[in-house]
Design a protein around this motif. Structure first.
Motif, short mmCIF file in Angstrom:
data_model
loop_
_atom_site.label_atom_id
_atom_site.label_comp_id
_atom_site.label_asym_id
_atom_site.label_seq_id
_atom_site.Cartn_x
_atom_site.Cartn_y
_atom_site.Cartn_z
N LEU A 99 3.20 -12.96 7.96
CA LEU A 99 2.02 -12.22 7.41
C LEU A 99 2.39 -10.58 7.89
CD1 LEU A 99 -0.75 -12.65 6.55
CD2 LEU A 99 -1.64 -12.86 8.68
N THR A 100 2.70 -10.30 8.58
CA THR A 100 2.96 -8.82 9.17
C THR A 100 3.75 -8.25 7.85
OG1 THR A 100 2.62 -9.02 11.20
CG2 THR A 100 3.72 -7.12 10.60
N LEU A 101 4.96 -8.96 7.84
CA LEU A 101 5.98 -8.37 6.77
C LEU A 101 5.42 -8.28 5.48
CD1 LEU A 101 9.22 -9.90 7.87
CD2 LEU A 101 8.59 -7.68 8.07
N ASP A 102 4.63 -9.26 4.99
CA ASP A 102 3.93 -9.42 3.59
C ASP A 102 2.83 -8.31 3.43
OD1 ASP A 102 3.24 -10.43 1.36
OD2 ASP A 102 1.47 -11.53 2.03
N CYS A 103 2.13 -7.88 4.50
CA CYS A 103 1.11 -6.88 4.36
C CYS A 103 1.45 -5.71 4.62
CB CYS A 103 0.16 -7.27 5.62
SG CYS A 103 -0.77 -8.81 5.24
N THR A 104 2.95 -5.45 5.11
CA THR A 104 3.49 -4.03 5.07
C THR A 104 4.55 -4.01 4.17
OG1 THR A 104 4.96 -5.07 6.94
CG2 THR A 104 2.80 -3.84 7.75
N ILE A 105 5.76 -4.32 4.43
CA ILE A 105 6.75 -4.23 3.43
C ILE A 105 6.44 -4.66 2.20
CG2 ILE A 105 9.12 -4.75 3.01
CD1 ILE A 105 9.58 -4.80 6.23
N GLY A 106 5.93 -5.89 2.05
CA GLY A 106 5.63 -6.47 0.76
C GLY A 106 4.61 -5.68 0.02
N VAL A 107 3.61 -4.92 0.45
CA VAL A 107 2.75 -4.04 -0.24
C VAL A 107 3.57 -2.70 -0.55
CG1 VAL A 107 0.63 -2.65 -0.11
CG2 VAL A 107 0.78 -4.87 0.70
N ALA A 108 4.44 -2.37 0.17
CA ALA A 108 5.14 -1.14 0.04
C ALA A 108 6.02 -1.34 -1.32
CB ALA A 108 5.87 -0.50 1.17
N ILE A 110 5.77 -3.70 -3.53
CA ILE A 110 4.87 -3.94 -4.87
C ILE A 110 4.54 -2.37 -5.26
CG2 ILE A 110 2.75 -4.64 -5.87
CD1 ILE A 110 4.85 -6.87 -5.53
N ALA A 111 3.81 -1.65 -4.30
CA ALA A 111 3.62 -0.17 -4.73
C ALA A 111 4.67 0.37 -5.41
CB ALA A 111 3.10 0.57 -3.61
N GLY A 112 6.16 0.41 -5.00
CA GLY A 112 7.11 1.14 -5.62
C GLY A 112 7.56 0.59 -6.89
N TYR A 113 7.10 -0.75 -7.17
CA TYR A 113 7.44 -1.25 -8.25
C TYR A 113 6.29 -0.84 -9.31
CZ TYR A 113 11.03 -4.79 -8.29
OH TYR A 113 12.41 -5.41 -8.27
N LEU A 114 5.00 -0.84 -8.93
CA LEU A 114 4.04 -0.33 -9.50
C LEU A 114 4.27 1.15 -10.14
CD1 LEU A 114 1.15 -0.15 -11.02
CD2 LEU A 114 0.48 0.36 -8.80
N LYS A 115 4.95 1.91 -9.38
CA LYS A 115 5.07 3.25 -9.59
C LYS A 115 6.11 3.46 -10.55
CE LYS A 115 2.50 5.78 -7.02
NZ LYS A 115 1.54 6.70 -7.55
#
Length: 123
Positions: A99-108, A110-115
């Protein structure tokens, strides 16, 4: 159910870890209800306000993807925390780690892919 010796309680006391059980289901329903309530409250503050149909489609997309991710985290935690003859790990610790990895590294991630896709779309 895995029994883990708790160093705080002492070696004679045993605490148990259950990924799925009465209390864990209660917590999951509580968190789901709070999350859904937050989305309803957020809808009343958004400008311009989407129709209930469009809002419902957006929320259902979030609920489905969140549920799939939750089930994947439970599965990975149960498999990673399975006790074998030479290895006894705690599936609850694996769940918190996932859960911690999903909410930190996972969000980062996805944000990189969005950019990246925004930059590609601007070309």
């Amino acid at each position: 159910m895995n029994n883990i010796i708790d160093p705080v309680l002492g070696s004679n006391e045993v605490m148990s870890c259950r990924l799925v059980g009465g209390f864990s289901i209660f917590v999951q329903v509580l968190v789901g209800t709070l999350g859904f309530s937050t989305l309803i409250i957020k809808r009343y503050f958004e400008q311009p306000r989407r129709s209930w149909l469009i809002w419902g489609f957006d929320v259902s997309k979030q609920m489905i993807s969140g549920s799939i991710m939750h089930m994947c985290n439970l599965l990975v935690s149960a498999l990673s925390g399975a006790s074998t003859a030479e290895n006894a790990t705690n599936p609850c610790a694996w769940y918190v780690l996932n859960l911690t990895l999903d909410c930190t590294i996972g969000v980062a991630f996805i944000a990189g892919y969005l950019k990246l896709f925004e930059a590609l779309a601007m070309r």
